[in-house]
Design a protein around this motif. Structure first.
Motif, PDB file in Angstrom:
ATOM      1  N   SER A   3      40.805  36.532  38.481  1.00 47.84           N
ATOM      2  CA  SER A   3      41.238  36.618  39.879  1.00 47.84           C
ATOM      3  C   SER A   3      42.158  37.811  40.100  1.00 47.84           C
ATOM      4  N   GLY A   4      42.977  38.155  39.104  1.00 47.17           N
ATOM      5  CA  GLY A   4      43.806  39.350  39.204  1.00 47.17           C
ATOM      6  C   GLY A   4      42.962  40.610  39.194  1.00 47.17           C
ATOM      7  N   TYR A   5      41.926  40.595  38.352  1.00 48.39           N
ATOM      8  CA  TYR A   5      40.992  41.725  38.273  1.00 48.39           C
ATOM      9  C   TYR A   5      40.307  41.931  39.622  1.00 48.39           C
ATOM     10  N   GLN A   6      39.819  40.854  40.221  1.00 48.04           N
ATOM     11  CA  GLN A   6      39.124  40.951  41.498  1.00 48.04           C
ATOM     12  C   GLN A   6      40.060  41.380  42.619  1.00 48.04           C
ATOM     13  N   ALA A   7      41.300  40.863  42.602  1.00 52.31           N
ATOM     14  CA  ALA A   7      42.268  41.242  43.629  1.00 52.31           C
ATOM     15  C   ALA A   7      42.567  42.741  43.567  1.00 52.31           C
ATOM     16  N   ALA A   8      42.699  43.267  42.360  1.00 49.82           N
ATOM     17  CA  ALA A   8      42.966  44.701  42.206  1.00 49.82           C
ATOM     18  C   ALA A   8      41.778  45.528  42.675  1.00 49.82           C
ATOM     19  N   LYS A   9      40.559  45.064  42.416  1.00 43.34           N
ATOM     20  CA  LYS A   9      39.366  45.773  42.876  1.00 43.34           C
ATOM     21  C   LYS A   9      39.343  45.844  44.397  1.00 43.34           C
ATOM     22  N   ILE A  10      39.681  44.746  45.052  1.00 46.16           N
ATOM     23  CA  ILE A  10      39.746  44.731  46.516  1.00 46.16           C
ATOM     24  C   ILE A  10      40.855  45.655  47.006  1.00 46.16           C
ATOM     25  N   MET A  11      41.990  45.622  46.332  1.00 43.30           N
ATOM     26  CA  MET A  11      43.136  46.451  46.688  1.00 43.30           C
ATOM     27  C   MET A  11      42.780  47.939  46.678  1.00 43.30           C
ATOM     28  N   MET A  12      41.996  48.316  45.683  1.00 44.42           N
ATOM     29  CA  MET A  12      41.648  49.731  45.538  1.00 44.42           C
ATOM     30  C   MET A  12      40.709  50.242  46.633  1.00 44.42           C
ATOM     31  N   LEU A  13      40.033  49.339  47.310  1.00 46.89           N
ATOM     32  CA  LEU A  13      39.115  49.753  48.371  1.00 46.89           C
ATOM     33  C   LEU A  13      39.856  50.371  49.552  1.00 46.89           C
ATOM     34  N   SER A  14      41.127  50.013  49.718  1.00 45.28           N
ATOM     35  CA  SER A  14      41.888  50.508  50.866  1.00 45.28           C
ATOM     36  C   SER A  14      42.373  51.931  50.690  1.00 45.28           C
ATOM     37  N   ASN A  15      42.334  52.440  49.458  1.00 44.47           N
ATOM     38  CA  ASN A  15      42.867  53.777  49.157  1.00 44.47           C
ATOM     39  C   ASN A  15      44.330  53.917  49.567  1.00 44.47           C
ATOM     40  N   ASP A  16      45.035  52.801  49.578  1.00 42.54           N
ATOM     41  CA  ASP A  16      46.456  52.822  49.950  1.00 42.54           C
ATOM     42  C   ASP A  16      47.195  51.834  49.052  1.00 42.54           C
ATOM     43  N   LEU A  17      47.269  52.182  47.778  1.00 38.52           N
ATOM     44  CA  LEU A  17      47.885  51.288  46.810  1.00 38.52           C
ATOM     45  C   LEU A  17      49.394  51.183  47.027  1.00 38.52           C
ATOM     46  N   PRO A  18      49.966  49.999  46.765  1.00 40.46           N
ATOM     47  CA  PRO A  18      51.426  49.890  46.777  1.00 40.46           C
ATOM     48  C   PRO A  18      52.017  50.651  45.602  1.00 40.46           C
ATOM     49  N   GLU A  19      53.314  50.846  45.636  1.00 42.62           N
ATOM     50  CA  GLU A  19      53.980  51.501  44.502  1.00 42.62           C
ATOM     51  C   GLU A  19      54.120  50.549  43.321  1.00 42.62           C
ATOM     52  N   VAL A  20      54.269  49.259  43.640  1.00 41.01           N
ATOM     53  CA  VAL A  20      54.445  48.264  42.587  1.00 41.01           C
ATOM     54  C   VAL A  20      53.713  46.989  42.994  1.00 41.01           C
ATOM     55  N   LEU A  21      53.048  46.384  42.033  1.00 40.33           N
ATOM     56  CA  LEU A  21      52.308  45.137  42.262  1.00 40.33           C
ATOM     57  C   LEU A  21      53.001  44.018  41.497  1.00 40.33           C
ATOM     58  N   VAL A  22      53.497  43.044  42.217  1.00 36.26           N
ATOM     59  CA  VAL A  22      54.163  41.882  41.622  1.00 36.26           C
ATOM     60  C   VAL A  22      53.149  40.735  41.569  1.00 36.26           C
ATOM     61  N   CYS A  23      52.945  40.175  40.385  1.00 34.66           N
ATOM     62  CA  CYS A  23      51.950  39.113  40.206  1.00 34.66           C
ATOM     63  C   CYS A  23      52.639  37.797  39.849  1.00 34.66           C
ATOM     64  N   ALA A  24      52.067  36.697  40.329  1.00 38.48           N
ATOM     65  CA  ALA A  24      52.687  35.383  40.135  1.00 38.48           C
ATOM     66  C   ALA A  24      52.544  34.852  38.726  1.00 38.48           C
ATOM     67  N   ASN A  25      51.704  35.495  37.887  1.00 35.91           N
ATOM     68  CA  ASN A  25      51.711  35.159  36.464  1.00 35.91           C
ATOM     69  C   ASN A  25      51.137  36.314  35.653  1.00 35.91           C
ATOM     70  N   ASP A  26      51.252  36.225  34.340  1.00 32.85           N
ATOM     71  CA  ASP A  26      50.816  37.316  33.462  1.00 32.85           C
ATOM     72  C   ASP A  26      49.306  37.500  33.466  1.00 32.85           C
ATOM     73  N   ASN A  27      48.562  36.398  33.493  1.00 33.40           N
ATOM     74  CA  ASN A  27      47.107  36.518  33.453  1.00 33.40           C
ATOM     75  C   ASN A  27      46.585  37.412  34.568  1.00 33.40           C
ATOM     76  N   MET A  28      47.057  37.174  35.779  1.00 37.20           N
ATOM     77  CA  MET A  28      46.589  37.971  36.916  1.00 37.20           C
ATOM     78  C   MET A  28      47.055  39.413  36.806  1.00 37.20           C
ATOM     79  N   ALA A  29      48.263  39.618  36.290  1.00 36.22           N
ATOM     80  CA  ALA A  29      48.757  40.984  36.098  1.00 36.22           C
ATOM     81  C   ALA A  29      47.895  41.736  35.094  1.00 36.22           C
ATOM     82  N   ILE A  30      47.516  41.068  34.010  1.00 37.75           N
ATOM     83  CA  ILE A  30      46.684  41.694  32.989  1.00 37.75           C
ATOM     84  C   ILE A  30      45.304  42.025  33.554  1.00 37.75           C
ATOM     85  N   GLY A  31      44.742  41.110  34.354  1.00 39.40           N
ATOM     86  CA  GLY A  31      43.461  41.379  34.996  1.00 39.40           C
ATOM     87  C   GLY A  31      43.537  42.575  35.926  1.00 39.40           C
TER      88      GLY A  31
END
Length: 322
Positions: A218-246
Motif C-alpha cells: 500500500s505504501g508502494y502504491q501510494a507513492a506511485k500515485i503521488m508521483m503522478l502529480s509531479n509535485d512531490l512533498p519535501e518529506v513523506l511521513v508514513c504511519a508505519n515502517d512497512n508503508m515507508a519501505i514500500g
C-alpha cells in the motif's frame, strides 16, 4: 468431522496418543496434550469432550491473537509475552483472527492478549468476562461490561516530537501515508502530525494524505500515485515502517533519490527499517509484550486497575531524512 487418525497425523503423534489425550489419561506430556487439543478445537472435533478436556489446561494457558501479516513485527512482542508467562508458569498459545473464536473463551484459556484490528470491539466486549479477561494492545474499549485493559503505545507525543524535528530542519511541504483509518494508532499518529504542523503555522493540503493499510504494497502504491502529480512533498511521513519501505522502493524504481529528492519517515522501528537506515519512531516491543502479559496476570488475580497503560516511544533519526 475430522477423524482421530487425521488429528494424529496433524499433531505428529500416534492415534493412541490422541485417544489418551481425549480420555484425560496422564501418560501424555503437557505440550503434546495442548497441541492435540488445539488441533481438535481448530477442526471442531467432538466439542463436548473437548470442552471438558480443555479445562485441564485452562488454568495455565493464555492466548495471543495477532494479524496474519507482517509476522516479523510481532516476534519481539511474542518474546516479551512468553518470558513473562514462563516466569509465572503459564503457557502461551498463538493464533490469528482466522482461528481466534476457537480459543477466545474461558473453557479453554484463562485470558487473552489481542493485537488485531480485525477483531471488532463488539466481539471483544462479548468475550471479555471475569473468567476470561482480555488485554488490548491496539485500542481502548470503554465498557463497564467488558473485562479489558489496554497496554498501548503513546503515539501522539512521539509523532509530535518527530514532526517538530522535521520542521526545525526546514521542511515545509509534507505528505502523509496513513494506515487503516479506524485504528487508534493511525488516528493518534495523524493527530500528532497535523497538530504539530498547525502549531508551526504550516498548512497541510489534504490532497497529500494517502490511504494505506500498514502493508508494504500500500505504501508502494501510494507513492506511485503521488508521483503522478509531479509535485512531490519535501518529506513523506508514513504511519508505519512497512508503508515507508514500500514508498522508498517506488521512488527508487523511478530514479527519485531518498533523501536527496524526498525525505521519508516511518513508525515502529522494524529490523528492515534499521537495515535501510529509515528515520522512524522506535516502539519498545519486547517491553510492551512483557507488560501486556504482566497486566493480564494481574487481571486474573483481580489486582489490575482499569486505566490504560501507555508506553513511551523514541525518535530514531537516520539517513532517509536529509
Amino acid at each position: 468431522m475430522i477423524r482421530m487418525k487425521e488429528i494424529a497425523k496433524l499433531a505428529g503423534v500416534s492415534i493412541s496418543t490422541v485417544s489418551n489425550v481425549l480420555n484425560g489419561r496422564k501418560n501424555v506430556g503437557q505440550a503434546t496434550r495442548e497441541r492435540v487439543l488445539q488441533i481438535c478445537l481448530e477442526h471442531g472435533y467432538d466439542p463436548k469432550t473437548l470442552t471438558n478436556k480443555a479445562k485441564s489446561v485452562k488454568s495455565n494457558t493464555v492466548v495471543f491473537v495477532f494479524s496474519d501479516f507482517d509476522r516479523d513485527f510481532y516476534l519481539k512482542i511474542i518474546e516479551g509475552i512468553s518470558v513473562c508467562l514462563t516466569e509465572n508458569a503459564y503457557d502461551l498459545i498463538i493464533c490469528t483472527n482466522k482461528s481466534a473464536a476457537n480459543f477466545m473463551h474461558g473453557s479453554f484459556a484463562s485470558g487473552a492478549i489481542v493485537l488485531d484490528a480485525s477483531l471488532t470491539d463488539d466481539y471483544l466486549v462479548s468475550v471479555a468476562k471475569p473468567d476470561f479477561p482480555v488485554v488490548l494492545m491496539d485500542r481502548i474499549i470503554k465498557s463497564e461490561q467488558a473485562e479489558t485493559k489496554s497496554v498501548i503505545v503513546d503515539n501522539y507525543p512521539a509523532m509530535c516530537e518527530m514532526v517538530q524535528g522535521l520542521v526545525d530542519r526546514g521542511f515545509k511541504r509534507f505528505g502523509f501515508i496513513g494506515g487503516l483509518d479506524f485504528t487508534l494508532d493511525n488516528q493518534e499518529r495523524f493527530a500528532g502530525f497535523s497538530d504539530t504542523l498547525a502549531k508551526n503555522k504550516i498548512d497541510f493540503d489534504r490532497k497529500n494524505y494517502f490511504h494505506g493499510n500498514y502493508r508494504e504494497k500500500s505504501g508502494y502504491q501510494a507513492a506511485k500515485i503521488m508521483m503522478l502529480s509531479n509535485d512531490l512533498p519535501e518529506v513523506l511521513v508514513c504511519a508505519n515502517d512497512n508503508m515507508a519501505i514500500g514508498a522508498i522502493k517506488a521512488f527508487e524504481e523511478n530514479k527519485i533519490r531518498v533523501p536527496e529528492d524526498i525525505s521519508v519517515t516511518g513508525f515502529d522501528d522494524s529490523e528492515a527499517a534499521a537495515m535501510m537506515g529509515l528515520t522512524t519512531i522506535s516502539i519498545p516491543r519486547y517491553e510492551s509484550g512483557y507488560l501486556a502479559a504482566k497486566e493480564l496476570l494481574a487481571m486474573m488475580k483481580g489486582t489490575a486497575g482499569k486505566e490504560p497503560f501507555k508506553l513511551s516511544a523514541t525518535v530514531k533519526w537516520r539517513r532517509t531524512v536529509k
